[in-house]
Design an enzyme around this catalytic site. Structure first.
Site, PDB file in Angstrom:
ATOM      1  N   MET A  44       0.840  -1.200   0.000  1.00  0.00           N
ATOM      2  CA  MET A  44       0.000   0.000   0.000  1.00  0.00           C
ATOM      3  C   MET A  44       0.874   1.249   0.000  1.00  0.00           C
ATOM      4  O   MET A  44       1.917   1.281   0.656  1.00  0.00           O
ATOM      5  CB  MET A  44      -0.896   0.012   1.239  1.00  0.00           C
ATOM      6  CG  MET A  44      -1.702  -1.243   1.431  1.00  0.00           C
ATOM      7  SD  MET A  44      -2.724  -1.124   2.919  1.00  0.00           S
ATOM      8  CE  MET A  44      -3.343  -2.795   3.004  1.00  0.00           C
ATOM      9  N   MET A 144     -11.927  -7.939  -4.595  1.00  0.00           N
ATOM     10  CA  MET A 144     -11.906  -7.316  -3.268  1.00  0.00           C
ATOM     11  C   MET A 144     -13.306  -7.378  -2.666  1.00  0.00           C
ATOM     12  O   MET A 144     -14.259  -6.848  -3.232  1.00  0.00           O
ATOM     13  CB  MET A 144     -11.437  -5.867  -3.362  1.00  0.00           C
ATOM     14  CG  MET A 144      -9.990  -5.697  -3.795  1.00  0.00           C
ATOM     15  SD  MET A 144      -8.816  -6.567  -2.723  1.00  0.00           S
ATOM     16  CE  MET A 144      -9.118  -5.741  -1.143  1.00  0.00           C
ATOM     17  N   SER A 203      -6.502 -11.554   9.507  1.00  0.00           N
ATOM     18  CA  SER A 203      -6.771 -11.778  10.928  1.00  0.00           C
ATOM     19  C   SER A 203      -7.370 -13.154  11.184  1.00  0.00           C
ATOM     20  O   SER A 203      -7.133 -13.754  12.244  1.00  0.00           O
ATOM     21  CB  SER A 203      -7.704 -10.680  11.471  1.00  0.00           C
ATOM     22  OG  SER A 203      -8.867 -10.553  10.679  1.00  0.00           O
TER      23      SER A 203
END
Length: 233
Positions: A44, A144, A203
Site C-alpha cells: 500500500m 476485493m 486476521s
C-alpha cells in the site's frame, strides 16, 4: 461441480499484513509450516489506498524464509515504474488494480515480460467488464470483498455475485479467482460455491499467535471451502 473443466486448485493465502511485523521472518515460516499455499503480500502506498505498508526491500527480506508462492497485491498508483523491483524482490504473482495506471494491457504485458504471473484486482465498485478485453493476459483475478487499504473489515456480500459472473467469464481458462477481504471459515464455503478457488485471509489466520493456531485457522477455511466444492477432506 457442474463445470465442464477441472476446477482450479484450492489455495489458502495468509496475508502477512496481519502478522506481527516485529517477527516477520518467523511469521512467514510459521504460516508456511501451518499449511499456507501462497503468501499474500499487501503493498500500500498511502495514495491509491489510505494506508502505507511495505515495499520491495521488505519482501526481499522475507523471501529466504519460505519457498511458497509470493502473491503480491500492489495497491499503488502508478504501478508500472515499480513492477521490476517487485519481480526482483521475489514475487511470483504481481497483481495490479484495474484503475492503477492508464494502460492496464501494457501493465499486464510488462508483468508477463518479467516472467511473472499477472493479476488484476477489482475493487467492490469495479465491474468485471474492466478485464473483458485483456482476459488473455490475465492469470489471476483478485476480487476485493472489502474496500482496499486496511485489514479487519467486514465482508461485502455482493462479492459473491461478482465471483459467479467471473467464473462464467473465465470458464475453461487457467485463471485463478482469488478473494480478499473479511474471509474466514464462515464465508469461505459460500465463496467456493460461487467459484473462487484462492482465499486471502489476514486476521482469520493470524489470530492466536502460534503455529498451532495458524494451522487450525487455515484448516478451518480450507475445509469449509473444500466441502462446498464437494471435495473430501
Amino acid at each position: 461441480m457442474s463445470q465442464q473443466f477441472a476446477p482450479r486448485p484450492l489455495v489458502i493465502a495468509p496475508s502477512i499484513l496481519a502478522s506481527d511485523f516485529a517477527r516477520l521472518g518467523e511469521e512467514v515460516r510459521a504460516v508456511d509450516t501451518a499449511g499456507a499455499d501462497w503468501i499474500h503480500l499487501d503493498v500500500m502506498d498511502g495514495h491509491f489506498v489510505p494506508n502505507i505498508s511495505y515495499g520491495p526491500d521488505v519482501i526481499k527480506a522475507m523471501r529466504p524464509h519460505t519457498s511458497k508462492v509470493f502473491d503480491a497485491h500492489l495497491m499503488i498508483a502508478p504501478c508500472d515504474p515499480y513492477l521490476e523491483a517487485f519481480a526482483k524482490a521475489g514475487c511470483d504473482h504481481i497483481t495490479v488494480h484495474a484503475e492503477a495506471g492508464p494502460h492496464l494491457h501494457r501493465s499486464l504485458q510488462a508483468i508477463r515480460a518479467l516472467g511473472k504471473k499477472a493479476g488484476v484486482s477489482l475493487n467492490p465498485g469495479t465491474p468485471i467488464s474492466a478485464i473483458e478485453y485483456v482476459i488473455d493476459l490475465v492469470d489471476l483475478v483478485l476480487v476485493m470483498s472489502v474496500n482496499p487499504g486496511f485489514g479487519g473489515q467486514a465482508f461485502i456480500p455482493s462479492a459473491l455475485g461478482k465471483i459467479q459472473d467471473l467464473r462464467a467469464m473465465t470458464a475453461g481458462r487457467p485463471i485463478d479467482i482469488e478473494v480478499d477481504g473479511g474471509v474466514s471459515a464462515d464465508v469461505s464455503g459460500q465463496l467456493a460455491a460461487a467459484g473462487a478457488n484462492a482465499f486471502v485471509a489476514g486476521s482469520a489466520v493470524f489470530k492466536g499467535g502460534t503455529t498451532e493456531s495458524y494451522k487450525a485457522n487455515i484448516s478451518a477455511i480450507r475445509n469449509a471451502a473444500a466441502l462446498a466444492r464437494g471435495e473430501a477432506i
